[in-house]
Design an enzyme around this catalytic site. Sequence first.
Site, short mmCIF file in Angstrom:
data_model
loop_
_atom_site.label_atom_id
_atom_site.label_comp_id
_atom_site.label_asym_id
_atom_site.label_seq_id
_atom_site.Cartn_x
_atom_site.Cartn_y
_atom_site.Cartn_z
N GLU A 51 0.83 -1.21 0.00
CA GLU A 51 0.00 0.00 0.00
C GLU A 51 0.87 1.26 0.00
OE1 GLU A 51 -3.29 0.77 -0.12
OE2 GLU A 51 -2.71 2.87 0.09
N GLY A 86 11.47 -0.92 2.64
CA GLY A 86 12.48 -0.62 1.63
C GLY A 86 12.31 0.80 1.10
N GLY A 126 10.34 2.21 -1.18
CA GLY A 126 8.98 2.77 -1.25
C GLY A 126 8.51 3.23 0.11
N THR A 127 8.79 2.40 1.12
CA THR A 127 8.36 2.73 2.49
C THR A 127 9.07 3.98 3.01
OG1 THR A 127 8.03 0.37 2.87
CG2 THR A 127 8.18 1.77 4.84
N ASP A 164 17.10 -6.73 -1.39
CA ASP A 164 17.75 -6.09 -2.55
C ASP A 164 18.96 -5.24 -2.16
OD1 ASP A 164 15.58 -7.20 -3.79
OD2 ASP A 164 14.47 -5.33 -3.99
N MET A 192 16.76 -12.41 -7.36
CA MET A 192 15.96 -11.18 -7.16
C MET A 192 16.86 -9.96 -6.95
SD MET A 192 12.65 -11.94 -4.82
CE MET A 192 11.09 -12.45 -5.52
N GLY A 193 16.24 -8.81 -6.83
CA GLY A 193 17.02 -7.58 -6.60
C GLY A 193 16.38 -6.34 -7.17
N ARG A 244 19.67 -24.94 -19.03
CA ARG A 244 18.49 -25.00 -18.17
C ARG A 244 18.42 -23.73 -17.32
NH1 ARG A 244 17.38 -28.61 -21.06
NH2 ARG A 244 16.77 -30.74 -20.52
N TYR A 255 10.75 -16.39 -4.58
CA TYR A 255 10.40 -16.00 -3.21
C TYR A 255 11.11 -16.82 -2.13
CZ TYR A 255 7.21 -13.03 -5.57
OH TYR A 255 6.71 -12.05 -6.38
O1 F6P Z 1 11.87 -5.72 -2.99
C1 F6P Z 1 12.15 -7.06 -2.77
C2 F6P Z 1 11.70 -7.90 -3.91
O2 F6P Z 1 11.90 -9.18 -3.44
C3 F6P Z 1 12.36 -7.68 -5.26
O3 F6P Z 1 13.60 -8.30 -5.36
C4 F6P Z 1 11.33 -8.24 -6.20
O4 F6P Z 1 11.41 -7.65 -7.47
C5 F6P Z 1 10.06 -7.83 -5.54
O5 F6P Z 1 10.34 -7.75 -4.16
C6 F6P Z 1 8.89 -8.73 -5.81
O6 F6P Z 1 7.98 -8.68 -4.75
P1 F6P Z 1 6.39 -8.76 -4.79
O7 F6P Z 1 6.03 -9.76 -5.82
O8 F6P Z 1 6.05 -9.17 -3.40
O9 F6P Z 1 5.89 -7.39 -5.11
#
Ligand code: F6P
Length: 342
Positions: A78, A112, A114-115, A137, A179-180, A259, A265
Amino acid sequence: MNTKNKRIGILTAGGDCPGLNAAIRGVGKTAIVKYNMEVIGFSSGFLGLINKDYFKLEEKMLSGILTLGGTILGTSREKPFKKTGHLSINKPKLIKEHYHQLGLDCLVCIGGNGTQKTAAGLVEEGLNIIGLPKTIDNDVWGTDETFGFDSALWIATDAIDRLHSTANSHKRIMVIEVMGHNAGWLTLYAGMAGGGDVILIPELDYDMERVNKYLLNRAKKKKPYSIVVIAEGINKHKRDSAASYISSQIEKGTGIETRKTILGYIQRGGSPSPYDRLLATSFGSHAVELIAKGEYGKMVIKKGDHISDIPLSEVGSKVRLVPKDHPLIQRALGLDICMGIK
Ligand code: F6P
């Protein structure tokens, strides 16, 4: 100093990560035990403040959560300042109203980029806020480290370790997507720690021909298999996952069976590493020390070996990416690891 009557709120927002409960415990125990403050936990990030969905965090509820993954408060993505279709609902106004109705002296926002941006917005609205940076990240501007990163690094490195043996058995190329978001920290660190032969991060523009030439050269040198570690954020095409795109490009360009594995997650789940427990706990207790002193509008950070803080207004919408001249990139190139560049 009279902190007896302080009443603070706490929420976790954005994607979850290991160490959130350690941070909640760090804030809660220091606040309750050391300063006799009252602590309110909001459910599901800023939604909890908007909907007045909260509960009192008793000290005993904070016992046994240090090692737990996820967040006992729940989280959501949110973004109260984002304009949505429902123009009639002024979410920042609601948050302000509820903050005052609940008699809060401060709100601790764990999240992170956004927060922290939302947290800075709420400071501008006149609320007392402290931000704590978390994310796997590691891309929050202003701090050298965020908690969650170290745990994810262990998970990603372990996964790459396991892919070595199966790649070797089948003489294949393995593409592993890490991820990142738009940052390459986790990929660079896990790629290096996991012995990746190719490491591709969003901060460096890779050349596919160069990558394929490098992989063919390894095959020519009788190296039986190759490990290609790539960041989700290198996917400029957005049609498919980065792993699908890169593995199909490799197979087309080299003719070697390839592959792909998307770690996804798994990197965000489970118990935090010892390092993240310490970092999250320290961030949490520093936050309360600031509150006790009445120093608000700050984000807790780690710089070198020190836990300190910076004004939230400095953080804004900035993102911390891997600098192109990062020492680990230079080390990788020196070891003949392909980063997709010259
Ligand atoms: O911000 C952390 C993170 O795990 C990113 O690496 C990834 O792109 C994103 O969240 C995906 O998270 P969600 O699907 O929960 O929005």
